[in-house]
Every structure is written in C-alpha cells, then in structure tokens.
Design an enzyme around this catalytic site. Structure first.
Site, PDB file in Angstrom:
ATOM      1  CG  MET A   1     -11.411   2.770   2.276  1.00 33.59           C
ATOM      2  SD  MET A   1      -9.949   2.625   3.344  1.00 33.59           S
ATOM      3  CE  MET A   1      -8.649   2.968   2.152  1.00 33.59           C
TER       4      MET A   1
ATOM      5  CG  MET B   1     -11.740  -2.798   5.129  1.00 33.97           C
ATOM      6  SD  MET B   1     -10.153  -2.329   4.388  1.00 33.97           S
ATOM      7  CE  MET B   1      -9.326  -1.514   5.777  1.00 33.97           C
TER       8      MET B   1
ATOM      9  CG  HIS C   1      -4.194  -1.566  -1.675  1.00 33.56           C
ATOM     10  ND1 HIS C   1      -5.222  -2.307  -2.220  1.00 33.56           N
ATOM     11  CD2 HIS C   1      -4.736  -0.878  -0.642  1.00 33.56           C
ATOM     12  CE1 HIS C   1      -6.328  -2.105  -1.523  1.00 33.56           C
ATOM     13  NE2 HIS C   1      -6.065  -1.215  -0.580  1.00 33.56           N
TER      14      HIS C   1
ATOM     15  CG  ASP D   1      -5.003   2.138   1.290  1.00 28.48           C
ATOM     16  OD1 ASP D   1      -5.961   1.351   1.310  1.00 28.48           O
ATOM     17  OD2 ASP D   1      -3.845   1.807   1.562  1.00 28.48           O
TER      18      ASP D   1
ATOM     19  CG  HIS E   1      -9.663  -0.078  -0.615  1.00 28.19           C
ATOM     20  ND1 HIS E   1      -9.118  -0.319   0.628  1.00 28.19           N
ATOM     21  CD2 HIS E   1     -11.013  -0.149  -0.435  1.00 28.19           C
ATOM     22  CE1 HIS E   1     -10.086  -0.519   1.504  1.00 28.19           C
ATOM     23  NE2 HIS E   1     -11.235  -0.408   0.892  1.00 28.19           N
TER      24      HIS E   1
ATOM     25  CG  ASP F   1      -6.208  -2.780   3.349  1.00 32.63           C
ATOM     26  OD1 ASP F   1      -5.237  -2.601   4.093  1.00 32.63           O
ATOM     27  OD2 ASP F   1      -6.679  -1.884   2.615  1.00 32.63           O
TER      28      ASP F   1
ATOM     29  CB  SER G   1      -0.908   0.019   1.228  1.00 31.14           C
ATOM     30  OG  SER G   1      -1.509   1.288   1.382  1.00 31.14           O
TER      31      SER G   1
ATOM     32  CG  MET H   1      -8.507   6.836   2.900  1.00 32.37           C
ATOM     33  SD  MET H   1      -7.579   6.825   4.454  1.00 32.37           S
ATOM     34  CE  MET H   1      -6.689   5.273   4.299  1.00 32.37           C
TER      35      MET H   1
END
Length: 228
Positions: free
Chosen positions: A67, A136, A32, A34, A65, A174, A7, A36
């Site tokens: 979020m 998660m 990966h 992330d 991913h 993750d 990540s 957000m």
C-alpha cells in the site's frame, strides 16, 4: 480451496517470528504483510529489512501487499527478503502493466489490488497478467475496521468476469474479515481471506483459523451448487 492469511499487522512485533510460527502451526495457509508508506495510506509499517529477518516456516506463503505510492523501487527488496507473492494497488503505479511484469521477473507471483471505491473495470487490461486480485473491503491504512458491505457486489462482479474469461485467479479480500463477514465474501466468490484481529486478537489461533475456514467453506458449497 479456501486460504486463510493472517495479517501480521495485528501480531506482536516484539516476537514476530514466534507469532508467524504459531499461526503456521495453527493452520494458516499464507501470512499477509501489510506494507504502508505513510503516503498512499496514512499509516507507516515496515519494509524488506524486517521481512528478511522473519523466520519463514516451510510451506507458508509470504504474501506482501504494498500500500505504497511508488512500489517499483521496493519490488527487488521484497523478492530478496523471501516473499512468494507481491500485490500492488492499481491506483498507485503510473505504468501498472510494467510494474506487474517486474514483480514476475523477480520470481514472485503478481497480484493487483483495488480500493473499495475503485471499479472492477480498472483491471480490464491486466487480468491476464496476475495470479491474484485483492479487493479491499475497508479503506486501507488501519487494522480493525468494519467490512464495507458494498464490496460484496464487487466480489461477485469480479468472479463473474473471471469465469467468463476462463481465468482461474483467486480473489482475496482484506478488511473487516471475521466469522460474521467471511461467509458473505466467500458466497460471492472470494477464496483467500486476510484476517488480522480475527486471528491474532484471539487467545487460540488454531480455533480462530478453523472457525474462519469453516464459515467460508459452508458459504462456498451453496454457491458451487448454484453454479452447477
């Protein structure tokens, strides 16, 4: 097949393309991303413009991913930025089935993610629509958290459901993945592992990735034997 997905949340953003190239050369299968929004989770990271500027080594899967509270407006941007996979949370979109269809319509493989407290049953009606399920193993929003051991049971439950339905969908985990926890998750049925500080926090990326892969493979072999 075990897949290791470092990540970039734990990477040096001042030299992000170099960091991505380094983990690719060190044996990473995916990278990966992330994403957000500061609403779905309390942190804020980056969007498609930064991903578009990242150099993308040939053969390295870019795994986004999201979020975020409202993923739909972002899907096209991440596709244009060069992502291969895009995962949304089952808890976020109002029309999950439609959101997953939009992801696939933009040429990306679609994934769906569950927070630790969300039951596996939330996926009953979309498992046939995805190429990845992400569980998660921490509450999302921050890197460096400890693996929640109760998630191991969720991994096992999902693996059994997929086997019963004849679905060859990878289970990604993750949160809190390191050489001490990866074996537990792999033994339960996970095959794709997101690791942040366990890779980028180590001085030797190749040694870190190799150690994670070896621990996971060692845990998978006994499970395969048990399943006959």
């Amino acid at each position: 097949m075990i897949q290791i997905a470092p990540s970039i949340l734990s990477a040096d953003f001042g030299r992000i393309s170099e960091e991505i190239a380094a983990v690719h050369e060190a044996g990473a299968d995916w990278v990966h991303l992330d994403v957000m929004d500061g609403h779905f989770v309390p942190n804020l990271t980056f969007g498609p413009p930064l991903v578009a500027r990242m150099e993308k080594p040939k053969g390295l899967v870019f795994d986004a991913h999201l979020m975020v509270t409202d993923p739909d407006p972002l899907i096209e941007g991440f596709a244009q930025a060069g992502c291969h996979r895009l995962t949304v949370h089952a808890e976020a979109p109002i029309h999950l089935h439609r959101t997953l269809s939009v992801v696939r319509s933009h040429g990306m493989q679609a994934g769906v993610s569950l927070n630790p407290a969300t039951p596996v049953s939330a996926l009953d009606w979309v498992l046939e629509e995805v190429e990845l399920v992400l569980l998660m193993s921490v509450n999302p929003g921050f890197g460096g958290q400890r693996y929640i051991p109760q998630v191991t049971g969720k991994i096992r439950e999902l693996a059994d459901i997929l086997a019963e339905r004849g679905l060859a969908i990878p289970i990604q985990v993750d949160g809190g993945i390191n050489t001490e926890t990866i074996g537990e998750a792999a033994g339960a049925g996970a095959t794709v592992f997101v690791a942040g500080t366990a890779v980028f926090g180590e001085p030797d990326y190749r040694a870190a990735i190799s150690a994670l892969r070896e621990r996971a493979e060692a845990a998978v072999k006994p499970r395969r034997k048990d399943l006959g």
